[in-house]
Design a protein around this motif. Structure first.
Motif, PDB file in Angstrom:
ATOM      1  N   GLU A   1     -28.635  -5.159  25.336  1.00  0.00           N
ATOM      2  CA  GLU A   1     -29.554  -4.050  25.537  1.00  0.00           C
ATOM      3  C   GLU A   1     -29.904  -3.837  27.006  1.00  0.00           C
ATOM      4  OE1 GLU A   1     -30.804  -1.686  23.502  1.00  0.00           O
ATOM      5  OE2 GLU A   1     -29.341  -2.455  22.068  1.00  0.00           O
ATOM      6  N   GLN A   2     -30.016  -4.935  27.755  1.00  0.00           N
ATOM      7  CA  GLN A   2     -30.365  -4.794  29.175  1.00  0.00           C
ATOM      8  C   GLN A   2     -29.246  -4.125  29.973  1.00  0.00           C
ATOM      9  OE1 GLN A   2     -31.465  -9.082  29.740  1.00  0.00           O
ATOM     10  NE2 GLN A   2     -33.275  -8.208  30.738  1.00  0.00           N
ATOM     11  N   LEU A   3     -27.996  -4.316  29.525  1.00  0.00           N
ATOM     12  CA  LEU A   3     -26.853  -3.724  30.239  1.00  0.00           C
ATOM     13  C   LEU A   3     -26.484  -2.337  29.723  1.00  0.00           C
ATOM     14  CD1 LEU A   3     -24.205  -6.563  30.835  1.00  0.00           C
ATOM     15  CD2 LEU A   3     -25.494  -5.316  32.562  1.00  0.00           C
TER      16      LEU A   3
ATOM     17  N   ALA B   1     -21.472  -3.461  37.336  1.00  0.00           N
ATOM     18  CA  ALA B   1     -21.911  -3.854  35.995  1.00  0.00           C
ATOM     19  C   ALA B   1     -21.735  -5.356  35.794  1.00  0.00           C
ATOM     20  CB  ALA B   1     -21.129  -3.074  34.938  1.00  0.00           C
ATOM     21  N   ARG B   2     -20.630  -5.889  36.278  1.00  0.00           N
ATOM     22  CA  ARG B   2     -20.413  -7.339  36.189  1.00  0.00           C
ATOM     23  C   ARG B   2     -21.449  -8.105  37.003  1.00  0.00           C
ATOM     24  NH1 ARG B   2     -14.421  -9.532  37.119  1.00  0.00           N
ATOM     25  NH2 ARG B   2     -15.670 -11.447  37.122  1.00  0.00           N
TER      26      ARG B   2
ATOM     27  N   VAL C   1     -24.257 -10.942  35.630  1.00  0.00           N
ATOM     28  CA  VAL C   1     -24.452 -12.279  36.192  1.00  0.00           C
ATOM     29  C   VAL C   1     -25.913 -12.468  36.588  1.00  0.00           C
ATOM     30  CG1 VAL C   1     -23.871 -13.816  38.111  1.00  0.00           C
ATOM     31  CG2 VAL C   1     -22.061 -12.513  36.970  1.00  0.00           C
ATOM     32  N   ALA C   2     -26.463 -11.486  37.256  1.00  0.00           N
ATOM     33  CA  ALA C   2     -27.855 -11.579  37.723  1.00  0.00           C
ATOM     34  C   ALA C   2     -28.834 -11.656  36.556  1.00  0.00           C
ATOM     35  CB  ALA C   2     -28.183 -10.390  38.624  1.00  0.00           C
ATOM     36  N   LEU C   3     -28.602 -10.848  35.536  1.00  0.00           N
ATOM     37  CA  LEU C   3     -29.493 -10.863  34.370  1.00  0.00           C
ATOM     38  C   LEU C   3     -29.425 -12.206  33.647  1.00  0.00           C
ATOM     39  CD1 LEU C   3     -28.844  -7.262  32.996  1.00  0.00           C
ATOM     40  CD2 LEU C   3     -31.047  -8.151  33.800  1.00  0.00           C
ATOM     41  N   ASP C   4     -28.225 -12.761  33.560  1.00  0.00           N
ATOM     42  CA  ASP C   4     -28.078 -14.078  32.929  1.00  0.00           C
ATOM     43  C   ASP C   4     -28.836 -15.143  33.715  1.00  0.00           C
ATOM     44  OD1 ASP C   4     -26.532 -12.959  30.965  1.00  0.00           O
ATOM     45  OD2 ASP C   4     -24.607 -13.644  31.780  1.00  0.00           O
ATOM     46  N   LYS C   5     -28.766 -15.077  35.032  1.00  0.00           N
ATOM     47  CA  LYS C   5     -29.483 -16.051  35.866  1.00  0.00           C
ATOM     48  C   LYS C   5     -30.993 -15.907  35.703  1.00  0.00           C
ATOM     49  CE  LYS C   5     -26.032 -18.131  37.974  1.00  0.00           C
ATOM     50  NZ  LYS C   5     -25.810 -19.593  37.899  1.00  0.00           N
TER      51      LYS C   5
ATOM     52  N   GLU D   1     -34.652 -18.093  42.587  1.00  0.00           N
ATOM     53  CA  GLU D   1     -34.193 -16.974  43.412  1.00  0.00           C
ATOM     54  C   GLU D   1     -34.380 -15.656  42.660  1.00  0.00           C
ATOM     55  OE1 GLU D   1     -30.690 -18.140  46.249  1.00  0.00           O
ATOM     56  OE2 GLU D   1     -30.178 -18.814  44.223  1.00  0.00           O
ATOM     57  N   GLU D   2     -35.510 -15.490  42.063  1.00  0.00           N
ATOM     58  CA  GLU D   2     -35.757 -14.304  41.256  1.00  0.00           C
ATOM     59  C   GLU D   2     -35.599 -13.017  42.060  1.00  0.00           C
ATOM     60  OE1 GLU D   2     -39.311 -12.386  38.477  1.00  0.00           O
ATOM     61  OE2 GLU D   2     -39.352 -14.508  39.014  1.00  0.00           O
ATOM     62  N   ALA D   3     -36.067 -13.012  43.303  1.00  0.00           N
ATOM     63  CA  ALA D   3     -35.980 -11.802  44.127  1.00  0.00           C
ATOM     64  C   ALA D   3     -34.530 -11.410  44.381  1.00  0.00           C
ATOM     65  CB  ALA D   3     -36.711 -12.014  45.447  1.00  0.00           C
ATOM     66  N   PHE D   4     -33.680 -12.397  44.649  1.00  0.00           N
ATOM     67  CA  PHE D   4     -32.271 -12.114  44.928  1.00  0.00           C
ATOM     68  C   PHE D   4     -31.609 -11.473  43.716  1.00  0.00           C
ATOM     69  CE2 PHE D   4     -27.798 -13.371  44.601  1.00  0.00           C
ATOM     70  CZ  PHE D   4     -27.297 -12.880  45.788  1.00  0.00           C
ATOM     71  N   TYR D   5     -31.777 -12.065  42.540  1.00  0.00           N
ATOM     72  CA  TYR D   5     -31.100 -11.551  41.345  1.00  0.00           C
ATOM     73  C   TYR D   5     -31.715 -10.233  40.874  1.00  0.00           C
ATOM     74  CZ  TYR D   5     -28.725 -16.050  41.169  1.00  0.00           C
ATOM     75  OH  TYR D   5     -27.954 -17.139  41.476  1.00  0.00           O
ATOM     76  N   THR D   6     -33.011 -10.085  41.020  1.00  0.00           N
ATOM     77  CA  THR D   6     -33.635  -8.812  40.664  1.00  0.00           C
ATOM     78  C   THR D   6     -33.105  -7.694  41.553  1.00  0.00           C
ATOM     79  OG1 THR D   6     -35.644  -9.940  39.919  1.00  0.00           O
ATOM     80  CG2 THR D   6     -35.837  -7.590  40.413  1.00  0.00           C
ATOM     81  N   SER D   7     -32.939  -8.001  42.828  1.00  0.00           N
ATOM     82  CA  SER D   7     -32.377  -7.022  43.761  1.00  0.00           C
ATOM     83  C   SER D   7     -30.973  -6.591  43.335  1.00  0.00           C
ATOM     84  CB  SER D   7     -32.334  -7.622  45.173  1.00  0.00           C
ATOM     85  OG  SER D   7     -31.637  -6.779  46.063  1.00  0.00           O
ATOM     86  N   LYS D   8     -30.182  -7.535  42.825  1.00  0.00           N
ATOM     87  CA  LYS D   8     -28.841  -7.192  42.343  1.00  0.00           C
ATOM     88  C   LYS D   8     -28.909  -6.188  41.198  1.00  0.00           C
ATOM     89  CE  LYS D   8     -25.704  -9.365  44.710  1.00  0.00           C
ATOM     90  NZ  LYS D   8     -24.784  -8.568  45.530  1.00  0.00           N
TER      91      LYS D   8
END
Length: 599
Positions: free
Chosen positions: A482-484, A537-538, A542-546, A553-560
């Protein structure tokens, strides 16, 4: 000029988290030593060299430029010393075979270093950059004697290489070149002709320069079927790496250019210069493609470098520059105005640069892994599949990434406003340096014809299907995520439409071959946005899974994730215009008689 900082966190993300480089290298024979610790150490040291040695020379090299004299070409202050450090550090030999003094590392690791070098100082990076293609050409097509004579010094970086194709009367149409090669009694050839636009054709940074030259043998067939390839060194050698007398090849002048002033772009005159045939007679263009394909992927890196460096400069400026108040309320109450990063239009420009820089990195590294498989995979099927995929991606990477890299460089100037037009900030230099990337190694139009005409239509769509199947499988595997969903649905749509548009163009071209040329650039740009959509999309997955796993590193992955959504909502819609234009037909371009263009 922005102080280049290697984006190490994003490089690591793409390599290890997106493309699983650890598993990739472990699967390649001869790459077992490419452990995560070793790869990280290489990249860290490379970053230091690029940040501390090359970046400070970027603006000064542009201002000083190269100097021509009858004795040769002098490079800008500091370039020669930087190159000496580069050679002493073993950087030129990273990906070359161990048999010739190389370190035998996968090409994809070398491309990371090429990215950092090119982003820090593109003009300097062209000197060693062209040598990689020369090395690979001699490895693939040279005789054992030629390999022993030239490769050790080329691999070490003590010598550099060039590619000599273009002549005053012919650029991309090499079938009409005039340089000739007359056989000598000793098995060598006398090469005569003039080549232009030869990057790094003459300089003071290396002991010898090995030119890879296209020329015609006597009585050779006309057109591209009558071209042969030759090794022509600046200094003749004894076959053991020792240089002797000067060969009859000289630099007649250097070009006065819009950008890349720190690199010598030369007119090279071959006046009966002694050279040696590489590969079969009249098959030179086939052999040269070894060089050209590598050079095209290398040129794609300039698009990435332009987007990255301009983004770094404009982001720092946007955080500090104060102008006006935010439309949604004051954000800097203690200052006379808000920083411009709060304004939506500045955000648009910054996020466009960020999306293109990080997307380009993913595309190039993905293509580079295919190159690793071509050269090192054990089974032939894997090698062939990777080769076909790389051939499809190469014109897209070269042309699309340089187009959007140039756009990003211009956006960097725009963020600075009037200051961007002033040379002391260095943003206009990025624009000037990058502009050539849309032209050399085949213009965008040439790459587009290669993609649509040669790669896609001549394979009856098989090369496209090979990639769209990868996208289809990704979408299928994540259909219930759903998130993707906001990314998967438009990706599925564009992946399906890609094939439908190809079919329409193919059918139209059966009636009128001009339809291919009329559609090709829009087709290439559409393809570039589609490839980047898949990669974004890929990256979002990856970022959502992390984030779901829990991370510091929430800020890094959220930025992605946020950048992925920006790409899909603000950049991917550009494909709508390209889709309409590519099937609009050739008539509006071709019906007007040439004499009607001006009155």
């Amino acid at each position: 000029m922005p102080e280049y900082k290697a984006p190490l966190r994003d490089i690591k993300f793409v390599m290890t988290e997106l493309l699983n480089s650890e598993q990739h290298y472990a699967s390649l024979p001869g790459a077992e030593d490419s452990t995560p610790d070793m790869v990280e150490a290489i990249i860290q040291e490379g970053a230091k060299f690029c940040e501390q040695v090359l970046s400070p020379l970027n603006q000064s090299g542009d201002r000083e430029g190269c100097t021509w004299s009858e004795e040769g070409v002098t490079t800008p202050t500091g370039f020669k010393e930087a190159y000496k450090q580069y050679v002493e550090g073993g950087w030129p030999s990273m990906t070359s075979p161990v048999d010739f003094g190389g370190q035998g590392l996968p090409e994809s690791i070398g491309l990371v270093m090429s990215e950092m070098v090119g982003s820090a100082n593109w003009a300097w990076g062209m000197y060693p950059g062209l040598s990689h293609g020369a090395v690979n050409t001699v490895i693939a097509h040279g005789s054992d004697e030629q390999r022993q004579a030239y490769l050790p010094k080329l691999v070490s970086g003590e010598w550099t290489g060039t590619m000599c194709l273009t002549e005053p009367h012919c650029g991309s149409d090499l079938g009409i070149l005039r340089s000739r090669a007359e056989p000598n009694a000793d098995g060598s050839y006398s090469i005569t002709g003039t080549k232009i636009f030869i990057s790094a054709g003459e300089h003071d940074m290396a002991e010898n320069i090995v030119h890879i030259v296209l020329a015609r043998l006597p009585d050779a067939p006309q057109g591209t079927k009558g071209i042969s390839l030759f090794i022509v060194p600046k200094f003749l050698t004894d076959g053991n790496g020792n240089v002797g007398e000067k060969n009859a090849v000289t630099c007649g002048s250097i070009e006065h250019k819009m950008g890349i002033h720190g690199n010598s772009t030369c007119v090279m005159n071959f006046d009966g210069a002694k050279g040696w045939l590489i590969g079969p007679e009249n098959k030179g263009l086939n052999c040269m493609f070894t060089f050209m394909n590598i050079a095209r992927l290398g040129t794609a890196i300039q698009g990435l470098g332009a987007a990255e460096l301009s983004f770094q400069g404009s982001l720092a400026y946007a955080r500090e520059r104060l102008a006006m108040r935010s439309l949604s309320g004051i954000k800097n109450p203690d200052g006379p105005a808000d920083p411009i990063i709060v304004h939506p239009d500045v955000r648009r420009m910054l996020l466009t640069q960020k999306a293109f820089a990080e997307g380009a990195r993913a595309m190039i590294y993905f293509a580079a892994q295919q190159g690793d498989l071509v050269h090192k995979a054990e089974d032939a099927e894997t090698r062939n599949e990777a080769d076909e995929l790389l051939s499809f991606l190469t014109p897209i990477a070269k042309a699309f990434l340089t187009e959007v890299g140039y756009e990003s460089a211009n956006l960097g100037m725009q963020v600075f406003g009037g200051h961007g037009f002033i040379s002391e900030w260095g943003m206009e230099q990025i624009v000037r340096d990058t502009r050539i990337s849309l032209m050399y190694e085949g213009t965008t139009g040439i790459q587009a014809l290669d993609l649509l005409g040669r790669k896609v239509l001549m394979s009856q769509g098989e090369s496209l299907k090979r990639f769209t199947k990868i996208v289809h499988m990704f979408c299928k595997e994540n259909a219930d995520n759903e998130q993707l969903k906001p990314l998967i649905e438009p990706l599925q749509k564009i992946n399906k439409e890609w094939g439908e548009l190809t079919m329409k163009i193919g059918m139209a071209s059966m009636k009128n071959r001009d339809e291919v040329g009329a559609a090709s650039v829009d087709y290439l740009m559409y393809s570039g946005y589609a490839v980047l959509a898949y990669l974004w999309a890929r990256m979002a997955k990856v970022a959502l899974d992390k984030l779901a796993e829990g991370t510091s590193e929430e800020a890094f992955y959220t930025s992605k994730v946020q950048t992925a959504h920006f790409y899909f909502q603000r950049l991917l819609p550009r494909t709508r215009a390209h889709a309409e234009m590519m099937v609009a037909g050739a008539d509006s371009m071709m019906d007007m008689p040439a004499e009607h263009f001006a009155f």
